[in-house]
Scaffold this motif. Structure first.
Motif, PDB file in Angstrom:
ATOM      1  N   MET A 373     -21.880 -29.390 -33.316  1.00 53.71           N
ATOM      2  CA  MET A 373     -21.277 -28.085 -33.246  1.00 53.71           C
ATOM      3  C   MET A 373     -21.495 -26.818 -32.912  1.00 53.71           C
ATOM      4  O   MET A 373     -21.441 -26.287 -31.927  1.00 53.71           O
ATOM      5  CB  MET A 373     -19.849 -28.204 -34.368  1.00 53.71           C
ATOM      6  N   HIS A 374     -22.585 -27.054 -33.915  1.00 55.09           N
ATOM      7  CA  HIS A 374     -23.775 -25.747 -33.842  1.00 55.09           C
ATOM      8  C   HIS A 374     -24.515 -25.442 -32.005  1.00 55.09           C
ATOM      9  O   HIS A 374     -25.260 -24.568 -31.904  1.00 55.09           O
ATOM     10  CB  HIS A 374     -24.807 -25.549 -34.654  1.00 55.09           C
ATOM     11  N   ALA A 375     -24.302 -26.613 -32.060  1.00 56.68           N
ATOM     12  CA  ALA A 375     -25.827 -26.823 -30.721  1.00 56.68           C
ATOM     13  C   ALA A 375     -24.321 -26.423 -29.404  1.00 56.68           C
ATOM     14  O   ALA A 375     -24.607 -26.403 -28.277  1.00 56.68           O
ATOM     15  CB  ALA A 375     -26.195 -28.153 -30.436  1.00 56.68           C
ATOM     16  N   MET A 376     -23.211 -27.091 -29.711  1.00 58.32           N
ATOM     17  CA  MET A 376     -21.358 -26.687 -28.272  1.00 58.32           C
ATOM     18  C   MET A 376     -20.963 -26.216 -28.669  1.00 58.32           C
ATOM     19  O   MET A 376     -19.550 -26.074 -27.873  1.00 58.32           O
ATOM     20  CB  MET A 376     -21.587 -27.960 -28.383  1.00 58.32           C
ATOM     21  N   ASP A 377     -21.327 -24.533 -29.037  1.00 53.22           N
ATOM     22  CA  ASP A 377     -21.136 -22.881 -29.312  1.00 53.22           C
ATOM     23  C   ASP A 377     -19.594 -24.295 -30.348  1.00 53.22           C
ATOM     24  O   ASP A 377     -18.695 -22.845 -30.102  1.00 53.22           O
ATOM     25  CB  ASP A 377     -20.784 -22.542 -27.803  1.00 53.22           C
ATOM     26  N   ASP A 378     -19.740 -24.558 -30.958  1.00 53.18           N
ATOM     27  CA  ASP A 378     -17.557 -25.184 -32.406  1.00 53.18           C
ATOM     28  C   ASP A 378     -17.399 -25.523 -31.390  1.00 53.18           C
ATOM     29  O   ASP A 378     -16.666 -26.220 -32.501  1.00 53.18           O
ATOM     30  CB  ASP A 378     -17.578 -23.635 -32.766  1.00 53.18           C
ATOM     31  N   GLU A 379     -17.475 -26.406 -30.594  1.00 51.34           N
ATOM     32  CA  GLU A 379     -17.155 -27.544 -29.425  1.00 51.34           C
ATOM     33  C   GLU A 379     -16.818 -28.879 -30.451  1.00 51.34           C
ATOM     34  O   GLU A 379     -17.585 -28.915 -31.065  1.00 51.34           O
ATOM     35  CB  GLU A 379     -17.182 -27.342 -28.311  1.00 51.34           C
ATOM     36  N   VAL A 380     -15.306 -28.777 -30.904  1.00 49.52           N
ATOM     37  CA  VAL A 380     -15.571 -30.597 -31.826  1.00 49.52           C
ATOM     38  C   VAL A 380     -14.889 -31.497 -30.818  1.00 49.52           C
ATOM     39  O   VAL A 380     -14.926 -32.971 -30.883  1.00 49.52           O
ATOM     40  CB  VAL A 380     -14.619 -30.438 -32.884  1.00 49.52           C
ATOM     41  N   ASP A 381     -14.187 -31.249 -29.303  1.00 50.15           N
ATOM     42  CA  ASP A 381     -13.436 -32.583 -28.889  1.00 50.15           C
ATOM     43  C   ASP A 381     -14.466 -33.158 -28.254  1.00 50.15           C
ATOM     44  O   ASP A 381     -15.489 -32.486 -27.531  1.00 50.15           O
ATOM     45  CB  ASP A 381     -12.677 -31.832 -27.518  1.00 50.15           C
ATOM     46  N   MET A 382     -15.272 -34.605 -28.385  1.00 48.72           N
ATOM     47  CA  MET A 382     -15.917 -35.145 -27.970  1.00 48.72           C
ATOM     48  C   MET A 382     -16.231 -35.810 -26.563  1.00 48.72           C
ATOM     49  O   MET A 382     -16.749 -36.356 -26.083  1.00 48.72           O
ATOM     50  CB  MET A 382     -15.696 -36.430 -29.246  1.00 48.72           C
ATOM     51  N   ARG A 383     -14.577 -35.631 -26.377  1.00 50.13           N
ATOM     52  CA  ARG A 383     -14.357 -35.544 -25.092  1.00 50.13           C
ATOM     53  C   ARG A 383     -15.255 -34.546 -23.686  1.00 50.13           C
ATOM     54  O   ARG A 383     -14.721 -34.831 -22.377  1.00 50.13           O
ATOM     55  CB  ARG A 383     -12.990 -35.909 -24.126  1.00 50.13           C
ATOM     56  N   VAL A 384     -15.872 -33.401 -24.308  1.00 46.59           N
ATOM     57  CA  VAL A 384     -16.619 -32.781 -23.636  1.00 46.59           C
ATOM     58  C   VAL A 384     -17.754 -32.711 -24.325  1.00 46.59           C
ATOM     59  O   VAL A 384     -19.053 -31.400 -24.473  1.00 46.59           O
ATOM     60  CB  VAL A 384     -16.338 -31.633 -23.581  1.00 46.59           C
ATOM     61  N   TYR A 385     -18.246 -33.741 -24.999  1.00 46.66           N
ATOM     62  CA  TYR A 385     -19.526 -33.970 -25.611  1.00 46.66           C
ATOM     63  C   TYR A 385     -20.418 -34.948 -24.251  1.00 46.66           C
ATOM     64  O   TYR A 385     -20.124 -34.357 -22.801  1.00 46.66           O
ATOM     65  CB  TYR A 385     -19.421 -35.157 -26.259  1.00 46.66           C
ATOM     66  N   GLY A 386     -21.073 -35.807 -24.680  1.00 47.01           N
ATOM     67  CA  GLY A 386     -21.852 -36.525 -24.014  1.00 47.01           C
ATOM     68  C   GLY A 386     -23.104 -36.525 -23.369  1.00 47.01           C
ATOM     69  O   GLY A 386     -23.450 -34.965 -23.042  1.00 47.01           O
ATOM     70  N   ALA A 387     -24.679 -38.228 -23.481  1.00 48.86           N
ATOM     71  CA  ALA A 387     -25.432 -37.511 -23.160  1.00 48.86           C
ATOM     72  C   ALA A 387     -26.400 -36.094 -24.827  1.00 48.86           C
ATOM     73  O   ALA A 387     -27.405 -35.965 -24.253  1.00 48.86           O
ATOM     74  CB  ALA A 387     -25.988 -37.143 -22.134  1.00 48.86           C
ATOM     75  N   LEU A 388     -25.945 -36.463 -25.442  1.00 49.88           N
ATOM     76  CA  LEU A 388     -26.595 -35.597 -26.177  1.00 49.88           C
ATOM     77  C   LEU A 388     -27.776 -36.065 -26.729  1.00 49.88           C
ATOM     78  O   LEU A 388     -27.994 -35.163 -27.326  1.00 49.88           O
ATOM     79  CB  LEU A 388     -25.447 -34.574 -27.235  1.00 49.88           C
ATOM     80  N   ARG A 389     -27.569 -37.361 -27.121  1.00 47.67           N
ATOM     81  CA  ARG A 389     -29.158 -37.853 -27.877  1.00 47.67           C
ATOM     82  C   ARG A 389     -30.668 -37.373 -26.736  1.00 47.67           C
ATOM     83  O   ARG A 389     -31.246 -37.344 -27.360  1.00 47.67           O
ATOM     84  CB  ARG A 389     -29.059 -39.626 -26.995  1.00 47.67           C
ATOM     85  N   LYS A 390     -30.423 -36.649 -25.417  1.00 43.85           N
ATOM     86  CA  LYS A 390     -31.438 -36.392 -25.157  1.00 43.85           C
ATOM     87  C   LYS A 390     -31.635 -34.869 -24.883  1.00 43.85           C
ATOM     88  O   LYS A 390     -32.906 -35.316 -24.772  1.00 43.85           O
ATOM     89  CB  LYS A 390     -31.347 -36.477 -22.853  1.00 43.85           C
ATOM     90  N   VAL A 391     -31.187 -34.158 -25.612  1.00 45.49           N
ATOM     91  CA  VAL A 391     -31.810 -32.836 -25.898  1.00 45.49           C
ATOM     92  C   VAL A 391     -30.875 -32.519 -27.516  1.00 45.49           C
ATOM     93  O   VAL A 391     -32.084 -31.295 -27.959  1.00 45.49           O
ATOM     94  CB  VAL A 391     -30.099 -31.803 -25.601  1.00 45.49           C
ATOM     95  N   MET A 392     -30.646 -33.483 -28.143  1.00 52.63           N
ATOM     96  CA  MET A 392     -30.640 -33.182 -29.826  1.00 52.63           C
ATOM     97  C   MET A 392     -31.505 -34.607 -30.140  1.00 52.63           C
ATOM     98  O   MET A 392     -30.608 -35.360 -31.080  1.00 52.63           O
ATOM     99  CB  MET A 392     -29.173 -33.012 -30.352  1.00 52.63           C
ATOM    100  N   PRO A 393     -32.772 -35.353 -30.412  1.00 52.80           N
ATOM    101  CA  PRO A 393     -32.769 -36.478 -30.370  1.00 52.80           C
ATOM    102  C   PRO A 393     -32.664 -36.086 -31.555  1.00 52.80           C
ATOM    103  O   PRO A 393     -33.138 -37.178 -32.068  1.00 52.80           O
ATOM    104  CB  PRO A 393     -34.320 -36.013 -30.106  1.00 52.80           C
ATOM    105  N   TRP A 394     -33.853 -35.494 -32.270  1.00 52.57           N
ATOM    106  CA  TRP A 394     -33.327 -35.764 -34.570  1.00 52.57           C
ATOM    107  C   TRP A 394     -31.527 -35.180 -34.547  1.00 52.57           C
ATOM    108  O   TRP A 394     -31.395 -36.907 -35.702  1.00 52.57           O
ATOM    109  CB  TRP A 394     -34.016 -34.592 -35.445  1.00 52.57           C
TER     110      TRP A 394
END
Length: 645
Positions: A373-394
């Motif tokens: 959420m911190h990285a996605m501007d407090d967004e909680v909807d998983m339907r607008v996530y996806g592919a976050l492993r590439k930018v948030m590896p830890w």
């Protein structure tokens, strides 16, 4: 009957003032002092309040660590230490002291509360960095930790109740911390009201203990369970279960938990992992002798836990809000713990074992969701996530460890704890075992769904989203919790001072090996197969095709899960609407009946007074004429009466 009651009669337990055990009171004093300072110092503490809040809980953890090793160095039968602080009140011959009971059961909770609580405080330093009310937030966190520590350390149910209510107050303040959001204010009120229903059960149970035993001391009440009548034991057990359902969000008092996600993410982690929802499980296990002597109450615990573990798992399959999906998971996992607690000595140890393991991996998952959420501007909807492993590896790696732990993949902690609950459930009740096994499969489904929608697939980010890895102050606690999630099986394997989880808790809870109906190896194999089916099912639904940003209508069950299986609808129909109608009827009766009668009498007297005032003209001749007429009437009456005589 467990050996929990034998602690009361132990004459070999050393004095609480001996050595390091005289420091027990500091466990509560540190966070309580932090809360008082942070909430009273005002804006002068804004620059250092978060540091003080974190330091106080860390200090409690350090004291707890020393106490743990000192306790582990004692013989098993001498690990219960009592410390009386001061007299709370005395009425007649009844006296209640503020006292602490540190035994292997309470020590397990103390380490969880202070250890995970410290990591959550560190995380909060980064997560709440830009919040203008950060000092107050840390004050509330300290209050939460202090109340929970009092709850698990109290040696009297009445003092436990003080901590119980303190936890309720702190949860209200933290869930509604962002009260400028109407949804947060509503959620905090909902949590407060629903928990008050459970708290009525707690208060009545304490009154029943006093009526039946003459005291509310924990060891005295549990020690007297064998001598109490079945009626008293059943009443007390059911009332304690009602209280546990409120705090631990078990059916039918589960409706507040999902809405509680309106609070800041560290609050969600603290409530779900280290404090509030674990209180009900603690209460049932601590009161084990009462439930063992009251089969009706004990079976009720099993039913509540079994229903809730399936109930919460189904809800988790349809939530697009990442925090609400994890909250439904908590409801389900606590259901596993309640089921195990209802099984008696064969399950107490594993209820606490899973509680500890869950504290590690669920705090990891919740704080990981906060990092997202911190990285996605407090967004909680998983339907607008996806592919976050590439930018948030830890965050991805630590979240994955928590995922593997909760679904029960060996050698992660959930494999050792949840599988043991499924095993003893099968050995005690085929129906409960099947429900627990099905719940494990559904857990594999909904947690894989969370993983796929968040970390894999195509980017579905909104235009203003620029995800990035969180700073070290947030990632650091995630790494620590992921490590605990991975290594939590050490509690079962005996790689700890004092031995494994069974010998550690046995002096308090007792421990009985269940009679296996299947070969021992069959249980983990069966569970892993069912979990694998759930994982494969989730991949077929969410892994092969792109995830639509707009959720499809779904099946009847999916729509029901999105509506929390209509828990709020039932509460509204059964409790809220009838309550409204009753209130309106009473208001109508009060205004038309009681107030109407009062107003009618007043109006009648006022009317008579108004008519009486017309006679008072102020003219002497009128009064003289009235007197003459009155005298004539009196004379005429006397003449008539005289004629009859």
């Amino acid at each position: 009957m467990t050996v929990m009651t034998s602690l009361l009669a132990s004459e070999q337990a050393p004095s609480a003032a001996e050595g390091v055990f005289s420091l027990m009171w500091l466990l509560i004093a540190f966070p309580l002092a932090g809360a008082v300072i942070l909430l009273l110092v005002g804006k002068r503490g804004d620059s250092w309040g978060h540091l003080l809040g974190t330091l106080t809980v860390l200090s409690s953890f350090i004291v707890a660590t020393f106490l743990f090793f000192a306790e582990a160095g004692r013989d098993a039968e001498n690990r219960a230490i009592e410390q009386t602080l001061y007299e709370f009140f005395a009425v007649g011959g009844y006296q209640v002291d503020v006292g602490l009971l540190l035994d292997p059961l309470s020590m397990a909770f103390v380490l969880l509360i202070t250890g995970v609580g410290t990591l959550i405080h560190v995380y909060s330093m980064g997560y709440m960095e830009h919040d203008p009310r950060r000092r107050r937030f840390f004050g509330y966190l300290n209050l939460f930790v202090a109340a929970m520590l009092l709850l698990v350390l109290a040696d009297d149910y009445l003092i436990l109740y003080v901590g119980w209510e303190g936890v309720g107050l702190a949860s209200y303040l933290l869930i509604g911390f962002w009260q400028h959001k109407p949804s947060a204010a509503t959620a905090s009120k909902k949590a407060f009201v629903v928990n008050r229903v459970g708290d009525v059960g707690m208060s009545l149970a304490i009154l029943a203990m006093f009526a039946a035993v003459g005291t509310s001391e924990v060891l005295a009440v549990t020690g007297a369970a064998e001598r109490m009548s079945t009626e008293w034991l059943t009443a007390i057990g059911l009332l304690l279960l009602l209280a546990a359902c409120g705090k631990s969000a078990q059916v039918p008092l589960q409706s507040w938990l999902l809405d509680a996600m309106e609070g800041p993410t560290p609050v969600s982690a603290l409530i779900h992992a280290a404090t509030m929802v674990t209180a009900g499980v603690y209460l049932v296990v601590r009161s084990g002798p009462i439930f063992e002597s009251a089969p009706v109450a004990q079976n009720a615990v099993i039913v509540v836990g079994t229903v809730t573990l399936v109930f919460g798992a189904i809800i988790g399959t349809a939530k697009d809000d990442i925090k609400k999906a994890l909250a439904a998971s908590t409801m389900s996992q606590i259901g596993y713990m309640m089921l195990a607690a209802g099984l008696g000595p064969v399950g107490y140890v594993y209820a606490i074992f899973h509680l500890l393991a869950h504290g590690f991996f669920k705090a990891n998952l919740f704080l990981g969701s906060g990092s997202v959420m911190h990285a996605m501007d407090d967004e909680v909807d998983m339907r607008v996530y996806g592919a976050l492993r590439k930018v948030m590896p830890w965050t991805f790696v630590t979240f994955t460890v928590g995922y593997l732990a909760i679904i029960g993949v060996p050698p992660f902690s959930g494999f050792w704890s949840k599988d043991k609950i499924i095993e003893v459930a099968f050995d005690t009740s085929i129906l409960a075992g099947v429900a627990a096994l099905v719940g494990a499969g559904i857990t594999g489904f909904y947690m894989t769904r969370v993983m796929l929608m968040t970390w894999f697939g195509d980017k579905r980010w909104r235009d203003d989203a620029h995800p990035h890895e969180s700073p070290p102050v947030i990632v650091g606690p995630l790494v620590a919790l992921a490590s605990l999630s991975a290594l939590g099986g050490a509690m079962e394997l005996g790689f700890l001072p004092g031995g494994g989880i069974e010998p550690w808790l046995e002096p308090v809870t007792g421990y009985t090996e269940s009679d296996h109906i299947l070969p021992t190896i069959a249980y983990p194999i069966m569970t892993l197969v069912v979990v694998a089916i759930g994982v494969a099912w989730a991949w077929m639904v969410f892994g092969r095709d792109p995830v639509p940003v707009t959720p499809p209508a779904g099946s009847v069950l999916t729509r029901a899960a999105r509506a929390d299986l209509y828990g709020d609808t039932v509460n509204e129909a059964v409790f809220m609407r009838p309550g409204q109608y009753l209130t309106r009827t009473l208001v109508w009766f009060d205004s038309r009946g009681i107030d109407g009668a009062v107003r009618g009498v007043a109006a009648g007297i006022g009317g008579l007074s108004a008519r009486g005032r017309k006679i008072q003209t102020g003219f002497v001749r009128t009064y003289a004429l009235s007197m003459l007429a009155g005298a004539a009437v009196v004379i005429a009456a006397l003449l008539l009466m005289g004629g009859r005589l």
